[in-house]
Motif scaffolding. Sequence first.
Motif, PDB file in Angstrom:
ATOM      1  N   GLU A 106      32.781   8.229 -10.037  1.00 17.64           N
ATOM      2  CA  GLU A 106      32.374   9.615 -10.274  1.00 17.64           C
ATOM      3  C   GLU A 106      30.860   9.754 -10.475  1.00 17.64           C
ATOM      4  OE1 GLU A 106      34.246  12.440 -10.152  1.00 17.64           O
ATOM      5  OE2 GLU A 106      35.913  11.178  -9.483  1.00 17.64           O
ATOM      6  N   GLU A 107      30.218   8.670 -10.909  1.00 16.68           N
ATOM      7  CA  GLU A 107      28.766   8.710 -11.148  1.00 16.68           C
ATOM      8  C   GLU A 107      27.945   8.907  -9.881  1.00 16.68           C
ATOM      9  OE1 GLU A 107      26.867   6.003 -14.279  1.00 16.68           O
ATOM     10  OE2 GLU A 107      28.770   5.016 -13.840  1.00 16.68           O
ATOM     11  N   ALA A 108      28.607   8.818  -8.729  1.00 19.82           N
ATOM     12  CA  ALA A 108      27.911   8.988  -7.451  1.00 19.82           C
ATOM     13  C   ALA A 108      27.343  10.403  -7.304  1.00 19.82           C
ATOM     14  CB  ALA A 108      28.849   8.674  -6.290  1.00 19.82           C
ATOM     15  N   TYR A 109      27.899  11.345  -8.087  1.00 21.77           N
ATOM     16  CA  TYR A 109      27.426  12.732  -8.035  1.00 21.77           C
ATOM     17  C   TYR A 109      27.175  13.253  -9.443  1.00 21.77           C
ATOM     18  CZ  TYR A 109      28.765  12.799  -3.119  1.00 21.77           C
ATOM     19  OH  TYR A 109      28.858  12.518  -1.784  1.00 21.77           O
ATOM     20  N   ILE A 110      26.139  14.068  -9.569  1.00 22.22           N
ATOM     21  CA  ILE A 110      25.837  14.746 -10.836  1.00 22.22           C
ATOM     22  C   ILE A 110      25.797  16.239 -10.543  1.00 22.22           C
ATOM     23  CG2 ILE A 110      24.199  15.048 -12.735  1.00 22.22           C
ATOM     24  CD1 ILE A 110      23.134  12.219 -12.116  1.00 22.22           C
ATOM     25  N   GLY A 111      26.774  16.961 -11.068  1.00 19.12           N
ATOM     26  CA  GLY A 111      26.835  18.407 -10.823  1.00 19.12           C
ATOM     27  C   GLY A 111      26.926  18.754  -9.356  1.00 19.12           C
ATOM     28  N   GLY A 112      27.654  17.923  -8.602  1.00 21.57           N
ATOM     29  CA  GLY A 112      27.834  18.161  -7.174  1.00 21.57           C
ATOM     30  C   GLY A 112      26.714  17.630  -6.306  1.00 21.57           C
ATOM     31  N   LYS A 113      25.625  17.195  -6.936  1.00 23.71           N
ATOM     32  CA  LYS A 113      24.482  16.653  -6.191  1.00 23.71           C
ATOM     33  C   LYS A 113      24.547  15.125  -6.167  1.00 23.71           C
ATOM     34  CE  LYS A 113      22.451  20.588  -5.354  1.00 23.71           C
ATOM     35  NZ  LYS A 113      22.392  21.080  -3.968  1.00 23.71           N
ATOM     36  N   LEU A 114      24.126  14.573  -5.044  1.00 27.66           N
ATOM     37  CA  LEU A 114      24.160  13.126  -4.861  1.00 27.66           C
ATOM     38  C   LEU A 114      23.247  12.430  -5.862  1.00 27.66           C
ATOM     39  CD1 LEU A 114      25.424  11.087  -2.779  1.00 27.66           C
ATOM     40  CD2 LEU A 114      23.244  11.222  -1.565  1.00 27.66           C
TER      41      LEU A 114
END
Length: 211
Positions: A61-69
Amino acid sequence: MQFKHGILTIGVTGGIGSGKTTVCRFFEELGAKVIYADDLAKRIMEEDENLKKKIKKIFGEEAYIGGKLNRKFIADIIFSDETKKSKLESLVHPAVIREIISEFKKIAREKSYDFVIVEAALIFESGFDSELDYIIVVDADEEVKIKRIMERDNCSREEVLNRMKMQMDPAKKRELADIFIQNDGDIETLRNKVKFLYSLFQKISKLTGDS
């Protein structure tokens, strides 16, 4: 002279610190259309929900922050894990190549530019070289590249060397190039090399038709 996609297409590639992005910025300043594969990949990775799910399956899940890469998080992993790097590339490269070819066809139809430049780090590795008319490889002395990256990314020499190890041998890229730019000099020397190539590509672009 027949071009592969109805318009002259040129790839610009090279390892980290080579100056390939600077070369492309100069082409843009002169009026060329430049497609940045890295920016395109980022957009696809953020907009394609199906792709996002697959990326999260590989990196968590850490691959994205708030939908951003989360680019730094992913970069840190792929520069040390060849398997995850290969998995990510097998997902992203085909989607990016499809999008670029679609853009080629659109520009050819509209006749909005004489030629198109594509900046991409992995032209040979992804097999995209077969879709291009010419490929420019930009390179520099290894110590010059290391210094550039350390200054640009505020990282250690060891980190730079680790990243370089994960990339194709620069000598191999030079062998595969149609045009080679050695970028050890000052910025104006590089700019003049690009000006010459811009003029050359304008001339080549006129050679379409029955020849």
